[in-house]
Design an enzyme around this catalytic site. Structure first.
Site, PDB file in Angstrom:
ATOM      1  CG  LEU A  12      -1.806   1.229   1.379  1.00  0.00           C
ATOM      2  CD1 LEU A  12      -2.799   1.312   0.221  1.00  0.00           C
ATOM      3  CD2 LEU A  12      -2.542   1.197   2.713  1.00  0.00           C
ATOM      4  NE  ARG A  28       3.174  19.966  13.549  1.00  0.00           N
ATOM      5  CZ  ARG A  28       2.697  19.375  14.617  1.00  0.00           C
ATOM      6  NH1 ARG A  28       1.900  18.314  14.476  1.00  0.00           N
ATOM      7  NH2 ARG A  28       2.987  19.814  15.825  1.00  0.00           N
ATOM      8  N   GLY A  40       3.532  -5.812 -10.315  1.00  0.00           N
ATOM      9  CA  GLY A  40       2.466  -6.396 -11.120  1.00  0.00           C
ATOM     10  C   GLY A  40       1.144  -5.676 -10.981  1.00  0.00           C
ATOM     11  CB  SER A 185      17.525  -0.357 -14.384  1.00  0.00           C
ATOM     12  OG  SER A 185      18.286  -0.907 -13.313  1.00  0.00           O
ATOM     13  CB  VAL A 250       6.374   6.199  -7.809  1.00  0.00           C
ATOM     14  CG1 VAL A 250       5.712   4.887  -7.419  1.00  0.00           C
ATOM     15  CG2 VAL A 250       7.230   6.727  -6.662  1.00  0.00           C
ATOM     16  CG  ASP A 254       5.985  -0.959 -11.988  1.00  0.00           C
ATOM     17  OD1 ASP A 254       6.835  -1.859 -12.134  1.00  0.00           O
ATOM     18  OD2 ASP A 254       5.737  -0.417 -10.892  1.00  0.00           O
TER      19      ASP A 254
END
Length: 309
Positions: A12, A28, A40, A185, A250, A254
């Site tokens: 997650l 903060r 995947g 990579s 990110v 993929d």
């Protein structure tokens, strides 16, 4: 036909932003963003966003696992979650400033029992009308990398093309696994071969070596801001990166794997598929935090590469 993906160590993804990361201070943060993560799972999300058919197979345990299931259902991604005793991990990303540096904290995840692994593989190979299986991401703690050879054997028996995107010992285990395509990579290739790669000729030679040693029929090496190269039967080429303003990193790899696999499943040639993959990777760079490629961006960038020949 569909594409099935396997994520052995999902996460997650929790993303937030703070003005400055400093030790010893309360930082903060902005309200967090939650995304279903793991190689995947990301591949299945991108394929679905691009209008393809994908089924994501993954282990699910604890509150994080339940949240991943909920988020994927909201995104209308077809899923086959396999319950496990352990708790699915979380990954934590902090963006410093707007824009600024990005800090990524990745937890190890739960181990999987032999029975849980067997159930996952049965679920994976129970998906009907599959042309490609994509195994992407890290292995869970204690998982024998030889599982990739088990998957490769079953893919060969089922007549399904296997795509693998992983690193470290798992990447080394791809040798002889019968993969159709791998996408390391350049740094992962350096680590795998144990030698420096100092030139473009060295890069191409390294990809040829991986193919000759039986890592895959097709070897795609991602070169970050320089694009990617491909070595396959009768084909060697480089595709330059598409210059975009990067808002996050990110999921870019993929997204490339997702678009290549989708294009190949639709009957496109590998060169065309690689151009589509480069466009999807660039489109993901354009999105903030853990958001993935948007179809309109991929289509526009891909059309631009086609117009340049």
């Amino acid at each position: 036909m569909a594409i099935a993906t396997l994520t052995l160590n999902p996460a997650l993804d929790v993303t937030t932003c703070t003005e400055k990361v400093r030790p010893g201070h309360k930082l903060r943060c902005s309200p967090p963003r939650f995304d279903p993560g793991g190689g995947g799972i990301n591949v299945a999300r991108v394929i679905t966003h691009l209008g393809g058919e994908a089924v994501a197979v993954f282990p699910s345990g604890g509150p994080a696992g339940a949240t991943i299931v909920q988020l994927l259902e909201e995104q209308r991604v077809a899923i086959l979650p396999v319950p496990i005793k352990g708790a699915t991990r979380e990954s934590f990303t902090v963006d410093e400033g707007r824009p600024g540096d990005q800090y990524r904290f990745v937890l190890p995840g739960p181990g999987l029992s032999d029975d849980e692994l067997a159930t996952l593989l049965d679920a994976l190979f129970g998906v009907e009308d599959v042309s490609h299986i994509v195994v992407s991401g890290s292995l869970p703690p204690g998982c024998d990398p030889a599982i990739l050879k088990r998957i490769g054997k079953r893919c060969a028996e089922a007549g399904v093309k296997l795509v693998i995107d992983t690193s470290g010992p798992a990447l080394a285990a791809c040798e002889g696994a019968g993969a159709w395509l791998i996408k390391p990579s350049l740094r992962e290739v350096v680590d795998l071969l144990g030698r420096e790669i100092r030139s473009e000729d060295d890069e191409m030679a390294a990809a040829r070596e991986l193919r000759k040693r039986g890592f895959a029929e097709m070897v795609v090496v991602s070169l970050a801001e320089r694009g990617a190269l491909l070595v396959g039967e009768g084909v060697e080429l480089r595709v330059p990166a598409i210059p975009v303003e990067a808002k996050g990193t990110v999921g870019a790899g993929d997204s490339m794997v997702a678009a290549i696999s989708l294009a190949a499943s639709q009957g496109k040639g590998i060169e065309d598929a690689l151009h589509y993959g480069i466009a999807a990777g660039a489109a993901t760079l354009m999105t903030p935090a853990t958001e993935l490629a948007r179809k309109e961006d991929v289509d526009r960038l891909y059309a631009g590469t086609a117009s340049r020949g």
